[in-house]
Design a protein around this motif. Structure first.
Motif, PDB file in Angstrom:
ATOM      1  N   ARG A 122      45.381  64.351  95.916  1.00  0.00           N
ATOM      2  CA  ARG A 122      45.256  64.463  97.371  1.00  0.00           C
ATOM      3  C   ARG A 122      44.865  63.121  97.981  1.00  0.00           C
ATOM      4  O   ARG A 122      45.422  62.695  99.002  1.00  0.00           O
TER       5      ARG A 122
ATOM      6  N   TYR B 123      47.895  60.497  97.742  1.00  0.00           N
ATOM      7  CA  TYR B 123      48.995  60.766  98.660  1.00  0.00           C
ATOM      8  C   TYR B 123      48.587  60.590 100.115  1.00  0.00           C
ATOM      9  O   TYR B 123      49.403  60.189 100.956  1.00  0.00           O
ATOM     10  N   ARG B 124      47.330  60.852 100.422  1.00  0.00           N
ATOM     11  CA  ARG B 124      46.879  60.603 101.800  1.00  0.00           C
ATOM     12  C   ARG B 124      46.953  59.117 102.116  1.00  0.00           C
ATOM     13  O   ARG B 124      47.411  58.720 103.200  1.00  0.00           O
TER      14      ARG B 124
ATOM     15  N   GLN C 109      51.997  65.758  99.553  1.00  0.00           N
ATOM     16  CA  GLN C 109      51.933  66.001  98.109  1.00  0.00           C
ATOM     17  C   GLN C 109      53.116  66.847  97.648  1.00  0.00           C
ATOM     18  O   GLN C 109      53.653  67.653  98.416  1.00  0.00           O
TER      19      GLN C 109
END
Length: 407
Positions: free
Chosen positions: A369, A372-373, A379
């Motif tokens: 998480r 990907y942020r 995601q």
């Protein structure tokens, strides 16, 4: 053309050779073999995503000798350090601080071992490794994220470097989760290693440095050979990669050659130590991360070395040093192993192990998480799996004369 041409941030004359263009590029900064092995676990979270290209670089480091061969074995695209610092990337990952302020990318820093165990009392940057300002704000530059294994470490982080707190994320520990997921395969690992029923596997683990158990091997190893009867016991050595790199592979093998000829197995630094640790019946260790991860396995632990001044007193390693029996130089080893087994209290070691991470089994979810942020991507639409460790080769495959290992 160098692997630099595999990054989307290259001049147009390099781009024409690429098959997939306009990928998000993640740079793995591999200072040492230990750091690289930790980053590989993290990079597995980007598998099968065609939107992302991973490249590697190796900054200069005193313990970096094994890195080129490690990266060659991975088959990854390698960007020379002097070129990497002139490029930009969408994300960078590093398990150590040296030189990373020169990288143009949002940076995630993470520990390379079991949390913040070692207290450095000498050198230019004394303090708890990983919690020093030198580690947290490398070169005076704030990272995009600091990955932390346990909520209990946040107060220490705030005390040592309060400005980094907005960037701290408790994500857990990847080695903890891989070991825990692999515990049901212990019998399979023992079969693969070639440990027969009725034979006890004694794993001797050493970190690096003057106070490590390796510094006591000259006295300890002859005892292991002389006092642990062959056929009843099998001894395996797990030596920190920094020992191999600092002294040279030839020298490490030369120092241990006689014991190896007498049946002790020396695991090479590039091998995965975790399956060997899971297979152990007993562990003789020190204040390093491998011994601390041994608290997850159910194997009794004897401490050959646990220097108080080099252990973070707030760490689980300090709790282990106060719990595990200390190896005696005079009493028979077999008796000491039996004593450690008789005195072993699962609940005590489980309490120590619980201090490695406050997010057990959730590292992959939390870390993916976060990555990907920072990449600005959604995601993948599936839960990240914690895959059990693959079965290891037989112990005899690591013997001299096998797989290119000199006799």
């Amino acid at each position: 053309m160098s692997a630099l041409g595999k990054s989307p941030r290259v001049p147009d004359e390099g781009r024409e050779w690429l098959t997939l263009l306009e990928r998000k590029t993640v740079l793995a900064v591999v200072h040492t073999l230990t750091y690289g092995k930790r980053l590989v676990d993290v990079l597995s979270l980007l598998e099968a995503d065609f939107r992302v290209q991973v490249v590697f670089t190796a900054p200069p480091h005193v313990f970096g000798d094994e890195v080129p061969r490690f990266l060659q074995g991975l088959g990854g695209a390698v960007v020379p350090w002097e070129e990497a610092v002139r490029m930009s990337f969408d994300l960078a990952l590093a398990a150590g601080p040296r030189g990373v302020e020169e990288i143009s990318a949002p940076l995630i820093t993470l520990p390379h071992g079991a949390g913040y165990v070692k207290r450095l009392v000498k050198g230019a940057h004394p303090g708890v490794a990983g919690l020093r300002r030198y580690d947290l704000v490398p070169g005076g530059r704030l990272p995009a994220a600091v990955a932390v294994p346990h909520h209990a470490e946040l107060p220490d982080l705030a005390r040592h470097c309060p400005e980094v707190m907005p960037y701290a994320h408790v994500v857990g520990d990847p080695a903890h989760d891989r070991i825990t997921a692999s515990l049901p395969l212990r019998a399979a690992y023992r079969r693969a290693l070639g440990v027969p029923d009725g034979e006890e596997l004694v794993v001797v683990a050493s970190t690096w440095g003057a106070s490590s158990s390796f510094g006591r091997f000259e006295a300890l190893l002859p005892r292991l050979v002389a006092e642990l009867p062959a056929g009843r016991y099998r001894t395996v050595l797990l030596v920190h990669p920094n020992v191999w790199s600092g002294h040279g592979s030839w020298q490490v093998r030369a120092w241990l050659a006689q014991c190896i000829r007498l049946g002790v197995t020396l695991v090479p630094p590039e091998a995965d130590w975790r399956t060997v640790l899971i297979a152990a019946d007993s562990i003789i260790g020190d204040h390093g991360s491998v011994t601390l991860y041994g608290t997850l396995t159910g194997a009794p632990i004897l401490l050959a070395s646990s220097p108080e001044r080099e252990i973070n007193p707030a760490s689980p390693a300090a709790a282990l040093a106060a719990t595990a029996p200390a190896l005696s130089p005079t009493h028979p080893l077999v008796d000491q192993l039996r004593y450690a087994a008789a005195e072993y209290r699962p609940e005590e070691y489980a309490a120590i192990a619980s201090r490695i991470t406050s997010e057990p089994g959730r590292f992959n979810r939390n870390m993916r998480r976060l990555m990907y942020r920072l990449l600005g991507l959604g995601q993948p639409a599936h839960e990240p799996e914690t895959v059990p460790l693959p079965v290891p080769p037989a112990l005899d495959a690591w013997a001299p004369g096998r797989r290119g290992i000199p006799a």
